[in-house]
Design a protein around this motif. Structure first.
Motif, PDB file in Angstrom:
ATOM      1  N   PHE A  95      23.805  36.204  55.570  1.00  0.00           N
ATOM      2  CA  PHE A  95      24.049  37.636  55.727  1.00  0.00           C
ATOM      3  C   PHE A  95      23.233  38.413  54.691  1.00  0.00           C
ATOM      4  CE2 PHE A  95      26.455  41.588  55.388  1.00  0.00           C
ATOM      5  CZ  PHE A  95      26.648  41.899  56.725  1.00  0.00           C
ATOM      6  N   SER A  96      23.449  38.134  53.413  1.00  0.00           N
ATOM      7  CA  SER A  96      22.602  38.704  52.357  1.00  0.00           C
ATOM      8  C   SER A  96      22.452  37.639  51.273  1.00  0.00           C
ATOM      9  CB  SER A  96      23.219  39.982  51.785  1.00  0.00           C
ATOM     10  OG  SER A  96      24.507  39.724  51.300  1.00  0.00           O
ATOM     11  N   TYR A  97      21.457  37.784  50.415  1.00  0.00           N
ATOM     12  CA  TYR A  97      21.134  36.661  49.544  1.00  0.00           C
ATOM     13  C   TYR A  97      21.005  37.029  48.059  1.00  0.00           C
ATOM     14  CZ  TYR A  97      16.460  38.624  49.879  1.00  0.00           C
ATOM     15  OH  TYR A  97      15.385  39.472  49.819  1.00  0.00           O
ATOM     16  N   PHE A  98      21.460  38.215  47.660  1.00  0.00           N
ATOM     17  CA  PHE A  98      21.222  38.608  46.268  1.00  0.00           C
ATOM     18  C   PHE A  98      22.427  39.388  45.754  1.00  0.00           C
ATOM     19  CE2 PHE A  98      19.094  41.382  43.063  1.00  0.00           C
ATOM     20  CZ  PHE A  98      18.615  40.371  42.244  1.00  0.00           C
ATOM     21  N   PHE A  99      23.187  38.811  44.779  1.00  0.00           N
ATOM     22  CA  PHE A  99      24.345  39.479  44.185  1.00  0.00           C
ATOM     23  C   PHE A  99      23.904  40.077  42.852  1.00  0.00           C
ATOM     24  CE2 PHE A  99      27.774  39.499  41.113  1.00  0.00           C
ATOM     25  CZ  PHE A  99      28.829  40.083  41.795  1.00  0.00           C
ATOM     26  N   HIS A 100      24.171  41.371  42.676  1.00  0.00           N
ATOM     27  CA  HIS A 100      23.675  42.071  41.494  1.00  0.00           C
ATOM     28  C   HIS A 100      24.758  42.995  40.943  1.00  0.00           C
ATOM     29  CE1 HIS A 100      20.577  43.972  38.990  1.00  0.00           C
ATOM     30  NE2 HIS A 100      21.124  45.136  39.301  1.00  0.00           N
ATOM     31  N   GLU A 153      23.091  38.562  37.674  1.00  0.00           N
ATOM     32  CA  GLU A 153      22.699  38.077  39.000  1.00  0.00           C
ATOM     33  C   GLU A 153      23.336  36.715  39.230  1.00  0.00           C
ATOM     34  OE1 GLU A 153      18.443  38.040  38.932  1.00  0.00           O
ATOM     35  OE2 GLU A 153      18.295  40.212  38.690  1.00  0.00           O
ATOM     36  N   LEU A 154      23.890  36.521  40.404  1.00  0.00           N
ATOM     37  CA  LEU A 154      24.612  35.279  40.701  1.00  0.00           C
ATOM     38  C   LEU A 154      23.665  34.211  41.248  1.00  0.00           C
ATOM     39  CD1 LEU A 154      27.362  33.812  40.920  1.00  0.00           C
ATOM     40  CD2 LEU A 154      27.558  34.739  43.228  1.00  0.00           C
ATOM     41  N   HIS A 155      23.577  33.091  40.515  1.00  0.00           N
ATOM     42  CA  HIS A 155      22.748  31.962  40.955  1.00  0.00           C
ATOM     43  C   HIS A 155      23.630  30.737  41.183  1.00  0.00           C
ATOM     44  CE1 HIS A 155      19.390  34.401  39.485  1.00  0.00           C
ATOM     45  NE2 HIS A 155      18.635  33.639  40.261  1.00  0.00           N
ATOM     46  N   CYS A 156      23.097  29.772  41.936  1.00  0.00           N
ATOM     47  CA  CYS A 156      23.791  28.498  42.118  1.00  0.00           C
ATOM     48  C   CYS A 156      23.896  27.800  40.757  1.00  0.00           C
ATOM     49  CB  CYS A 156      23.008  27.629  43.104  1.00  0.00           C
ATOM     50  SG  CYS A 156      23.651  25.945  43.236  1.00  0.00           S
TER      51      CYS A 156
END
Length: 654
Positions: free
Chosen positions: A355-360, A367-370
């Motif tokens: 759906f979307s790929y970037f949390f800010h 920024e949320l990364h794995c």
């Protein structure tokens, strides 16, 4: 009766192992059998590569536990091919054989294909002059390899199938490779009736036991034609006459696991070894293949310049997304409306799932990364989860910043799920279906979706690369590329080539049967050369400019690369091991015509909790680079818990 068997194991070890054969088993073990053997404290599947009457060893030999197969699964030709792969791709013989042989224990037949009665599947009686000339040239066999270089919709498949029929008529076998499961399905439907069901299908969606069933049908001589993705190149035919490699430019022909073989290289080797002909084809050849065609000494170039079904190349329009308020531009919206009003079909392409790929966080910039990989998580609305597309890590979506507890957070970027939602909102009466890796996990979904789309019961098909190439739908008039930029910003020297190829391939799905085809490309970079050349339909211009850039920078096809990737959970160990291996390579490179180009962290430094470092070796010719790496690796073994991956001719350096 042989008393000892030499067995290769799927381990990164340079030697094979000898086991005794118990008297009760002596008439059941042959070269080509898989066997279960004790190795250390475990049992493993091994591959019998030789039998001996006598063998002296200072150690007590262990005995084979049991034989898996009633009859051998491979003969001398595949053993020779595996030995070549072991030398060329710098892996063990067991790793090469394990890659080739289906892992099933019992045979399960694959479900029968429903062959649709469709005009596009019927044999075309009237060939174009270009098709006729291409078939005659291939069947003359003046060259070991031919390349069918033709615009999308120019009838390459019919040329391939006529050549296959000719080879089978001579008593020879044929392997037909396609890059995607979706294309395997379409092609299998096309040829099952044409070749009287004497067709084996080999691809990754089959279970190992189903693959084994097809493999044994080939060995028994029941079939003369094997269709499949990358691994079908190993189909165990004894009398191979022809290998067809459709959509040659595709990255999926390259294996992502050891041995990292390329189906094109293996096909070339098999044809050379077994006296067969290799025929490749694409509307957008890889740069390596294009330069070989220009040279002309090894590869015969055959050109198809016209669409055979009467269609003309589609009109292409570029939309600058910087001036748009929505991810579906007003031009694309209008184009979809007009197409649906005419009761024609639309394909929408976006090479990004979710759906979307970037949390800010707008407050502190978090920024949320794995936690296991150096990539952003993708939000999947349907499952209400944040997902890593590299290691599969999942977590609940965040509404509050974990760093500063602010609620001023946002998700940005868009994937196929968001586009699907937008399209359903804009066109509530249209029948919309999504086809990507997520939706394809549902059993039979790919087959049903493509069948429904062909029959006209879906109006808009939205998808990732699965819908981008090779598929042939008569009623498609509009193709919309939602975002052409997704592959451009990757730090890789092939990114322009990939972007151009994808734009041309996706555009080729439109207007294959009339002159009404239209393509709308949405981008934030309308002046990018790959987009401008695709807009003008100037394939030669793009290749010549890209070749000039590659020549200046010394990248393939003007050099050969080998990428050595070391990975492990302990960063310090991986870094030290990389420095040690680099020193050995630099020391050996003094006397070689190869050099170490770069060393350090991979662009994606962590995947699945493994730290990744790489060393890139370059040389003007393949043998110099290969000799340097092979010489050093012959006396080098990484420390425990650090793994080395050898990638010859890497397609990406991430």
């Amino acid at each position: 009766m042989a008393l000892f068997a030499m067995v290769a194991l799927d381990l990164p070890l340079k030697q094979s192992f000898t086991y005794t054969i118990e008297p009760a088993m002596q008439d059941k073990v042959a070269v080509g059998h898989r066997v279960v053997v004790p190795f250390g404290k475990r049992e493993m599947t091994g591959y019998v590569i030789d039998l001996m009457d006598a063998f002296s060893s200072p150690y007590e030999l262990k005995a084979i536990k049991r034989v898996i197969d009633a009859s051998p699964l491979y003969g001398k030709q595949l053993l020779d091919l595996a030995a070549w792969m072991s030398r060329y791709y710098l892996c063990s013989l067991g790793e090469a054989l394990s890659m080739m042989i289906p892992g099933g224990r019992r045979e399960i037949s694959i479900p029968a294909l429903e062959v649709e009665e469709d005009l596009s599947f019927a044999k075309i009686e009237q060939l174009s002059d270009e098709q006729d000339a291409a078939i005659k040239a291939i069947l003359k066999r003046d060259k070991p390899m031919y390349y069918l270089y033709g615009v999308t919709g120019s009838g390459k498949s019919e040329v391939f199938l006529r050549c296959a029929e000719a080879a089978i008529a001579e008593g020879k076998a044929v392997i037909y490779l396609v890059p995607e499961i979706t294309l395997t399905h379409q092609l299998a439907q096309q040829v099952t009736s044409r070749f009287a069901n004497k067709v084996a299908i080999l691809h990754s969606a089959l279970t190992p036991s189903q693959r084994l069933k097809e493999w044994k049908r080939i060995i028994s001589g029941e079939v003369q034609l094997a269709i499949g993705a990358r691994s079908a190149v190993f189909a165990p035919f004894e009398n191979l006459g022809l290998i067809i490699l459709d959509e040659e430019h595709e990255n999926s022909y390259k294996s992502g696991n050891t041995p990292r073989y390329h189906a094109r290289q293996v096909a070339q080797r098999r044809c050379q070894q077994e006296g067969a002909t290799l025929v490749m084809g694409s509307a957008t050849p890889s740069l390596e293949a294009y330069s070989l065609m220009q040279d002309g000494s090894q590869v015969g170039a055959l050109h198809l310049t016209k669409r055979v079904a009467g269609g003309s190349m589609p009109k292409v329009e570029v939309v600058n997304l910087a001036f748009e308020k929505s991810l579906v531009s007003s031009a694309l919206k209008q184009g979809i409306k007009e197409t649906l009003d005419k009761q024609k079909q639309v394909i929408l392409f976006l090479n990004r799932r979710g759906f979307s790929y970037f949390f800010h966080c707008n407050s502190c910039g978090y920024e949320l990364h794995c936690p296991n990989c150096s990539v952003a998580l993708t939000y999947h609305k349907k499952s209400e989860q944040m997902v890593c597309h590299y290691c599969g890590y999942r977590t609940a979506p965040m509404r509050v910043c974990p760093e500063c507890r602010s609620v001023d957070v946002q998700y940005s970027g868009f994937g196929t799920e968001m586009v699907e939602m937008e399209i359903r909102t804009l066109f509530p009466k249209a029948r919309v279906e999504r086809l990507d890796t997520d939706s394809a996990k549902e059993k039979g979904h790919v087959q049903k979706t493509l069948s429904d789309f062909r029959q006209g019961s879906i109006d808009i098909l939205l998808g990732t690369q699965m819908v981008a190439k090779g598929l042939n739908f008569p009623k498609v008039e509009l193709v919309g590329i939602v975002l052409a930029d997704s592959g451009m910003n990757i730090p890789d020297f092939r990114s322009q080539e990939r972007t151009f190829s994808l734009l041309v391939q996706v555009s080729g799905r439109a207007g294959r049967y009339n002159d009404q085809g239209k393509v709308i490309i949405q981008t934030f970079h309308p002046d990018n050369p790959a987009i401008q050349y695709a807009l003008a339909g100037n394939v030669e211009g793009f290749y010549n400019e890209e070749l000039a850039v590659r020549k200046d920078t010394g990248f393939p096809p003007y050099s050969r690369l080998i990428n050595l990737v070391l990975r492990g959970r302990n960063q310090k160990k991986v870094q030290e091991e990389t420095e040690k291996l680099e020193a050995l390579l630099n020391s050996a490179a003094v006397h070689a015509k190869a050099e170490v180009l770069t060393s350090g962290e991979c662009p994606l430094e962590m995947i699945a909790s493994n730290y990744r470092y790489h060393i890139l070796i370059s040389a003007k010719d393949g043998s110099s680079a290969h000799h340097l790496v092979a010489t050093v690796l012959a006396s080098y073994t990484p420390v425990s818990a650090v793994y080395l991956e050898v990638d010859l001719d890497p397609l990406q350096l991430l």
